[in-house]
Design an enzyme around this catalytic site. Structure first.
Site, PDB file in Angstrom:
ATOM      1  N   LYS A  31       4.268   1.695   5.095  1.00  0.00           N
ATOM      2  CA  LYS A  31       4.354   1.968   3.658  1.00  0.00           C
ATOM      3  C   LYS A  31       4.833   3.394   3.432  1.00  0.00           C
ATOM      4  CE  LYS A  31       0.818  -1.211   2.021  1.00  0.00           C
ATOM      5  NZ  LYS A  31      -0.450  -1.241   1.305  1.00  0.00           N
TER       6      LYS A  31
ATOM      7  N   HIS B 260       3.220   9.138   0.760  1.00  0.00           N
ATOM      8  CA  HIS B 260       3.436   9.774  -0.538  1.00  0.00           C
ATOM      9  C   HIS B 260       2.797  11.161  -0.595  1.00  0.00           C
ATOM     10  CE1 HIS B 260      -0.623   8.527  -1.403  1.00  0.00           C
ATOM     11  NE2 HIS B 260      -0.299   7.293  -1.070  1.00  0.00           N
TER      12      HIS B 260
ATOM     13  N   HIS C 196      -0.692  11.719   0.561  1.00  0.00           N
ATOM     14  CA  HIS C 196      -0.913  11.861   2.007  1.00  0.00           C
ATOM     15  C   HIS C 196      -0.583  13.275   2.469  1.00  0.00           C
ATOM     16  CE1 HIS C 196      -0.224   7.322   1.962  1.00  0.00           C
ATOM     17  NE2 HIS C 196      -1.488   7.495   2.299  1.00  0.00           N
TER      18      HIS C 196
END
Ligand code: ARG
Length: 577
Positions: free
Chosen positions: A138, A141, A144
């Site tokens: 995934k 972003h 993170h």
């Protein structure tokens, strides 16, 4: 010793107040420097003294302060005693201050401030810090990224304070996304692409399969089946999953290295597939598991009439995010026997962690209170040239590029050995300082331009100051190393710096209490501003050797403390830029 002053003041006070010096030390603090007026070096807040103990002193605070000041005497350490608003102020003998502070900085090096008595009596603890924790395949972003730099800071700080720290990256490496990914890869994945650029390729596959699954029910079914196979331990499916995971981690390690971040353990949700089932059994045996008509199972967390439940089992028997977190916490307790465990995620997960901690408590694990969630706010508007942030590497490349462009305007850049690396370090400092300036919990609007400004309160300015002080040392050497004449450092600019250096331990102490980096950030920015003024006025070149030597000592101390502070924040100081 910088903080030895605090003890020495406490000793005198202890006789007058008839209290043990230990109980007084924390009421004595170094006075923050002020541009407007000369300040004393230390102050005792009379108020904080009263809170602790003596009710008989609880009269007019100002009267008390005056009375107390009258009872105290100057000595070889304290040269002046006065009162301020509810405080008794102490001025330290100027030459003693100079000598002691600078010697202490030299002696303690990167441990300056950390050896302070403010931290004495704190036994080393076992601390687990879980941070970064991206989801395989995934998007990585901004949340993170924040978790990564904040977690790294907390781990650095705890380690510096002598605790035994375990850094865990808890990957999102399980769940339906791997059903989709497995199916997607079988349909349109390429082995070569996977090997050469795993994160990018897995993400592409994931995006594509999601799109197709939305239109084509059969793909969604295949994905579901694939995940079921994973859950049941099918070797072929697991082998593919394992490959995705391993290749992704390899790449993560490489990228984290650019950030200066490492982990002791790459754990992940997948580790807790089976242990989650044990947790469910345990919950059941304790009578905490309630089955719903939908076939799911929940734990009732209602308190004082506040209804609340947490779902811990799906109707098909599989575990959820919360179940895996319960299993992970129990497992880490077994493995590390931690005194504190810190989870760093965005504030959106606040409730999740509250629930997890509450369930642990209900299960009878008293150590649940050793678990702590450090939430942070949302960052808006961090975009790269390619658009929204998809990979951590995009951010790093963007930083490098922008910084290189900015640096191209200066002539020193052309002489740099590794301009790219320097650009990245300076840019990272900019990013980190922008992020750490406010309360972690506040949201903020990201701006490359603001972060990368070379003047003002930015990471670029810190790096610039460090590089400048470094080159000063290089140019003039530090041949005077052990000896200098403190009488040569009595200009206001020097004294301000010394007073500021005196406060470093308190700032570290504050950050260690609330885990907020902003105290250290504003300390370092002030230090850099003071250094800039001193650099302009206290010349080394063309000064008599004694004066030059003393000034070099001062600048060297500033650089040393600046470097330690930056490193704690996760910044690698540069020596040239
Ligand atoms: N992978 C999760 C996410 O991206 C973060 C994990 C946080 N840690 C935890 N123990 N739940 O949202």
């Amino acid at each position: 010793m910088a903080c030895g002053f605090r003890r020495s003041i406490a000793c005198q006070l202890s006789k007058v107040l008839d209290l043990p010096p230990e109980s007084l030390i924390k009421s004595i603090s170094a006075v923050p420097v002020s541009k407007k007026e000369e300040v004393a070096d230390f102050q005792l807040s009379v108020d904080s003294l009263l809170e602790n103990n003596n009710d008989r002193l609880r009269q007019d605070i100002q009267v008390q302060a005056t009375r107390l000041a009258e009872k105290l005497k100057c000595d070889t350490v304290v040269s002046e005693i006065s009162t301020g608003q509810g405080t008794v102020n102490f001025k330290i003998n100027r030459e003693l201050l100079t000598k002691t502070v600078l010697q202490q900085v030299m002696e303690d090096g990167s441990k300056y401030g950390l050896k302070s008595e403010l931290f004495s009596g704190l036994p080393p603890k076992k601390v687990v810090v879980e941070f970064s924790s991206p989801n395989v395949a995934k998007r990585f972003h901004v949340g993170h990224l924040r978790s990564t730099i904040i977690g790294n800071f907390i781990a650095n700080l705890k380690e510096a304070l002598g605790h035994q720290v375990t850094r865990i990256n808890y990957l999102g490496d399980w769940g339906m996304q791997f059903g989709l990914l497995g199916t997607g890869f079988q349909l349109f994945g390429y082995e070569e692409k996977l090997q050469s650029n795993p994160l990018q390729h897995l993400f592409e596959v994931y995006v594509q399969v999601n799109k197709e699954a939305a239109d084509d029910k059969s793909i969604a079914e295949l994905a579901h089946e694939f995940f079921q196979r994973l859950e049941l331990g099918d070797t072929q499916a697991l082998a593919l999953w394992q490959k995705f995971r391993a290749l992704s981690i390899e790449e993560y390690v490489r990228i984290y290295k650019r950030l200066g971040v490492h982990f002791d353990e790459y754990s992940g949700e997948s580790f807790y597939r089976e242990k989650s089932q044990e947790v469910l059994q345990l919950l059941d045996s304790k009578g905490l598991l309630q089955k719903t008509i939908k076939g799911t199972a929940v734990v009732d967390l209602s308190r004082n009439g506040d209804p609340s439940i947490c779902t811990v089992r799906r109707s098909d028997g599989t575990s959820l995010y919360a179940t895996r977190d319960l299993a992970a916490a129990i497992d880490r307790m077994d493995k590390y026997n931690f005194d504190t465990m810190i989870y760093v995620t965005d504030k959106g997960q606040k409730r999740h962690f509250q629930q997890v901690f509450q369930i642990l408590q209900m299960m009878g694990y008293d150590w649940a209170e050793r678990c702590r969630h450090v939430p942070f706010g949302v960052v808006q508007g961090m975009k790269t040239r390619r658009g929204d942030v998809t990979f951590l590497e995009d951010v790093l490349n963007e930083i490098q590029l922008r910084m290189l462009q900015n640096m191209a305007f200066t002539k020193t850049t052309r002489e740099l050995e590794s301009p790219r690396e320097t650009a990245e370090r300076v840019g990272l400092a900019a990013l980190i300082i922008q992020d750490f300036r406010g309360l972690l919990l506040s949201d903020y609007q990201f701006s490359w331009d603001r972060a990368l400004q070379s003047r003002g309160d930015t990471g670029v300015f810190l790096q610039y100051t460090h590089a400048r002080l470094h080159s000063l040392e290089e140019t003039f050497g530090c041949g005077y190393l052990n000896d200098f004449n403190p009488a040569c450092l009595q200009e206001p600019q020097s004294v301000l710096i010394l007073q500021h250096l005196l406060r470093f331990d308190e700032v570290l102490y504050r950050s260690s209490q609330d885990l907020q980096p902003r105290h250290i950030v504003s300390y370092l920015l002030t230090l850099s501003h003071l250094a800039a003024v001193a650099h302009k006025t206290l010349h080394v070149k063309d000064s008599p050797p004694e004066v030059a030597g003393a000034r070099l000592h001062l600048f060297r101390a500033v650089r040393s403390v600046l470097a330690s502070g930056m490193k704690l924040l996760g910044i690698t100081p540069v020596c040239r830029m």
